[in-house]
Design an enzyme around this catalytic site. Structure first.
Site, PDB file in Angstrom:
ATOM      1  N   GLU A 188       0.826  -1.205   0.000  1.00  0.00           N
ATOM      2  CA  GLU A 188       0.000   0.000   0.000  1.00  0.00           C
ATOM      3  C   GLU A 188       0.859   1.254   0.000  1.00  0.00           C
ATOM      4  O   GLU A 188       0.498   2.256  -0.621  1.00  0.00           O
ATOM      5  CB  GLU A 188      -1.001  -0.002   1.165  1.00  0.00           C
ATOM      6  CG  GLU A 188      -0.408  -0.031   2.546  1.00  0.00           C
ATOM      7  CD  GLU A 188      -0.098  -1.409   3.088  1.00  0.00           C
ATOM      8  OE1 GLU A 188      -0.389  -1.642   4.273  1.00  0.00           O
ATOM      9  OE2 GLU A 188       0.447  -2.256   2.356  1.00  0.00           O
ATOM     10  N   CYS A 197      -0.623  -2.407   8.193  1.00  0.00           N
ATOM     11  CA  CYS A 197       0.027  -2.262   9.494  1.00  0.00           C
ATOM     12  C   CYS A 197      -0.251  -0.846  10.014  1.00  0.00           C
ATOM     13  O   CYS A 197      -0.803   0.002   9.298  1.00  0.00           O
ATOM     14  CB  CYS A 197       1.531  -2.511   9.376  1.00  0.00           C
ATOM     15  SG  CYS A 197       2.421  -1.205   8.486  1.00  0.00           S
TER      16      CYS A 197
END
Length: 142
Positions: free
Chosen positions: A71, A97
């Site tokens: 991402e 995360c």
């Protein structure tokens, strides 16, 4: 959620899964797409910075500190383009995360759709707490 949106979510996640296969990482191959106004405006997979060695892990199988998450790569690719992720949806094969969740918020992404749950849920928890729509697609046939 309507069935049309679910079909799109599944299709984009399948595409993100295929994109993740381009990763040179051995431990995990993660792919992502950023979609805005029904167009893919960016893509990414986990790996090292452009032009650097493709080795993601050391001899002990530990991930090098400089490996970028899928991402993050997709968001940084948008930053280099004329596009904006403001209001977009991020499709990712592994939930973000906590570090990447900050990037997601700052980029203006409003929705995150993911396939697999990362062991640490603090990133997803933070996104939800912030008001980002988070959707976990389960039982997707790849």
């Amino acid at each position: 959620m309507d069935s049309k949106q679910e079909k799109y979510d599944q299709a984009y996640l399948k595409m993100a899964h295929e994109w993740g296969k381009l990763s040179h990482c051995k431990r995990k191959q993660v792919g992502s797409l950023i979609v805005k106004d029904n167009m893919i405006i960016s893509d990414g997979y986990n790996g090292t910075p452009s032009g650097y060695t493709n080795a993601c892990e050391d001899d002990n199988g530990e991930t090098h500190w400089y490996v970028l998450h899928a991402e993050a790569n997709a968001i940084l690719k948008v930053a280099k383009s004329t596009q904006s992720a403001d209001g977009a949806t991020l499709y990712i094969t592994l939930s973000p995360c906590k570090e990447c969740s900050k990037l997601i918020i700052q980029s203006g992404i409003k929705r995150v759709v993911y396939l697999y749950q990362y062991k640490d849920t603090s990133g997803i928890d933070f996104l939800s707490e912030y008001g980002i729509a988070v959707h976990h697609v389960k039982n997707l046939e790849l």
